[in-house]
Design a protein around this motif. Structure first.
Motif, PDB file in Angstrom:
ATOM      1  N   GLU A 126      32.376  35.054  38.105  1.00  0.00           N
ATOM      2  CA  GLU A 126      32.988  33.738  37.903  1.00  0.00           C
ATOM      3  C   GLU A 126      32.092  32.782  37.123  1.00  0.00           C
ATOM      4  O   GLU A 126      32.572  31.802  36.549  1.00  0.00           O
ATOM      5  N   LYS A 127      30.786  33.065  37.063  1.00  0.00           N
ATOM      6  CA  LYS A 127      29.849  32.214  36.331  1.00  0.00           C
ATOM      7  C   LYS A 127      29.716  32.610  34.861  1.00  0.00           C
ATOM      8  O   LYS A 127      29.062  31.910  34.090  1.00  0.00           O
ATOM      9  N   HIS A 128      30.336  33.714  34.484  1.00  0.00           N
ATOM     10  CA  HIS A 128      30.216  34.222  33.111  1.00  0.00           C
ATOM     11  C   HIS A 128      31.590  34.590  32.554  1.00  0.00           C
ATOM     12  O   HIS A 128      31.854  35.749  32.221  1.00  0.00           O
ATOM     13  N   PRO A 129      32.477  33.607  32.426  1.00  0.00           N
ATOM     14  CA  PRO A 129      33.843  33.903  31.958  1.00  0.00           C
ATOM     15  C   PRO A 129      33.883  34.502  30.557  1.00  0.00           C
ATOM     16  O   PRO A 129      34.836  35.207  30.218  1.00  0.00           O
ATOM     17  N   GLU A 130      32.833  34.237  29.768  1.00  0.00           N
ATOM     18  CA  GLU A 130      32.820  34.740  28.398  1.00  0.00           C
ATOM     19  C   GLU A 130      32.736  36.267  28.335  1.00  0.00           C
ATOM     20  O   GLU A 130      33.069  36.876  27.305  1.00  0.00           O
ATOM     21  N   ALA A 131      32.295  36.903  29.412  1.00  0.00           N
ATOM     22  CA  ALA A 131      32.117  38.359  29.421  1.00  0.00           C
ATOM     23  C   ALA A 131      33.400  39.111  29.745  1.00  0.00           C
ATOM     24  O   ALA A 131      33.456  40.338  29.596  1.00  0.00           O
ATOM     25  N   TYR A 132      34.444  38.381  30.162  1.00  0.00           N
ATOM     26  CA  TYR A 132      35.645  39.039  30.678  1.00  0.00           C
ATOM     27  C   TYR A 132      36.908  38.488  30.034  1.00  0.00           C
ATOM     28  O   TYR A 132      36.961  37.326  29.626  1.00  0.00           O
ATOM     29  N   THR A 133      37.931  39.329  29.978  1.00  0.00           N
ATOM     30  CA  THR A 133      39.237  38.871  29.538  1.00  0.00           C
ATOM     31  C   THR A 133      39.873  38.051  30.666  1.00  0.00           C
ATOM     32  O   THR A 133      39.402  38.073  31.814  1.00  0.00           O
ATOM     33  N   GLU A 134      40.949  37.340  30.356  1.00  0.00           N
ATOM     34  CA  GLU A 134      41.631  36.573  31.391  1.00  0.00           C
ATOM     35  C   GLU A 134      42.111  37.481  32.516  1.00  0.00           C
ATOM     36  O   GLU A 134      41.970  37.167  33.705  1.00  0.00           O
ATOM     37  N   ARG A 135      42.673  38.627  32.158  1.00  0.00           N
ATOM     38  CA  ARG A 135      43.140  39.565  33.186  1.00  0.00           C
ATOM     39  C   ARG A 135      41.982  40.017  34.068  1.00  0.00           C
ATOM     40  O   ARG A 135      42.089  40.034  35.304  1.00  0.00           O
ATOM     41  N   GLU A 136      40.854  40.359  33.467  1.00  0.00           N
ATOM     42  CA  GLU A 136      39.701  40.789  34.249  1.00  0.00           C
ATOM     43  C   GLU A 136      39.219  39.686  35.185  1.00  0.00           C
ATOM     44  O   GLU A 136      38.914  39.936  36.355  1.00  0.00           O
ATOM     45  N   ARG A 137      39.175  38.455  34.676  1.00  0.00           N
ATOM     46  CA  ARG A 137      38.707  37.343  35.513  1.00  0.00           C
ATOM     47  C   ARG A 137      39.613  37.137  36.723  1.00  0.00           C
ATOM     48  O   ARG A 137      39.135  36.986  37.854  1.00  0.00           O
ATOM     49  N   VAL A 138      40.914  37.117  36.485  1.00  0.00           N
ATOM     50  CA  VAL A 138      41.849  36.859  37.579  1.00  0.00           C
ATOM     51  C   VAL A 138      41.841  38.018  38.588  1.00  0.00           C
ATOM     52  O   VAL A 138      41.859  37.801  39.801  1.00  0.00           O
ATOM     53  N   VAL A 139      41.805  39.253  38.093  1.00  0.00           N
ATOM     54  CA  VAL A 139      41.761  40.407  38.988  1.00  0.00           C
ATOM     55  C   VAL A 139      40.457  40.425  39.783  1.00  0.00           C
ATOM     56  O   VAL A 139      40.454  40.721  40.988  1.00  0.00           O
ATOM     57  N   LEU A 140      39.344  40.078  39.150  1.00  0.00           N
ATOM     58  CA  LEU A 140      38.064  40.065  39.857  1.00  0.00           C
ATOM     59  C   LEU A 140      37.997  38.921  40.866  1.00  0.00           C
ATOM     60  O   LEU A 140      37.394  39.069  41.940  1.00  0.00           O
TER      61      LEU A 140
END
Length: 255
Positions: A133-147
């Motif tokens: 959650e502290k590194h949103p630039e490393a993930y797609t939106e789908r990855e962020r929400v799923v994680l």
């Protein structure tokens, strides 16, 4: 055959193949062949309960490793791709500080990305996975929400709100609409497919919470140079040092 001795790293000695009856040996070999082709301590410890060993491989594959699988027009498995599943497995295992899962799925996940020509993408994803959650630039939106969903289900499933569940459905739907195999679904068909994806993801999280606790309580050890397969060498070769160092810090309670 190698005979592992009980050591300070493990509470249950991994069984060797020559200590098992032929039917249980077959279950162990199936697990080895299916999960990487190497003798592993997961199967060797699970062998104390033969029926569990005999059924676990096929059962787990349905929601971990099976690709999109059809029986006629009915999809039976593979509702989420392996890349998102591996991120979910490692995020769950990092929260639970489960050594065997953290180390082995670091290798499995990074190898998966590397084999698809995406190794450079994988390094920041796995480096920051313990605090995604502290590194949103490393993930797609789908990855962020799923994680985000993964972290809450792992820590306390009561924390998942209706709004977060609605957001998960929205993001998965939008991702599916970019998939040539899914974008033609009716509204009702898409809704059902998203439901299937969430069911599969939630089962995956829950099962790894179970496995994480099993590995940790029994102190199932990584395979070492004294075993038939030296997992430690593969771990050092495949997983970058900064990720291995981060894993060690988390497993030691440093984060």
């Amino acid at each position: 055959m190698t005979q592992i001795k009980q050591g300070p790293w493990t509470r249950i000695r991994p069984l060797q193949r020559d200590e098992l009856d032929p039917y249980t040996q077959a279950g162990m070999m199936t697990g080895e062949l299916t999960w990487g082709g190497n003798p592993n301590n997961l199967c060797k410890v699970m062998a104390y309960t033969p029926r569990l060993l005999q059924t676990e491989v096929e059962y787990c594959n349905t929601f971990i490793f099976d690709p999109r699988t059809l029986r006629g027009d009915v999809q039976e498995a593979g509702f989420n791709d392996r890349f998102i599943k591996e991120l979910v497995i490692s995020r769950t295992s990092l929260i639970n500080r489960s050594r065997y899962s953290v180390t082995h799925h670091s290798v499995i996940g990074i190898s998966l990305f590397a084999n698809a020509g995406r190794r450079e993408e994988a390094i920041p994803k796995y480096s920051h996975l313990h605090e995604h959650e502290k590194h949103p630039e490393a993930y797609t939106e789908r990855e962020r929400v799923v994680l985000d969903y993964t972290a809450k289900v792992t820590r306390d499933a009561h924390l998942v709100t209706d709004q977060e569940f609605k957001e998960l459905r929205r993001v998965l739907t939008e991702h599916n609409l970019k998939d040539d195999q899914l974008k033609g679904l009716t509204t009702e068909g898409m809704s059902r497919h998203v439901d299937a994806q969430i069911v599969e993801l939630t089962w995956l999280i829950g099962h790894f919470c179970l496995l994480n606790r099993w590995f940790t309580a029994l102190q199932v050890p990584d395979e070492s140079p004294q075993d038939e397969w030296n997992f430690a060498a593969a771990y050092e070769e495949i997983v970058p040092e900064q990720i291995r160092r981060r894993n060690d810090q988390i497993l030691a309670g440093g984060f």
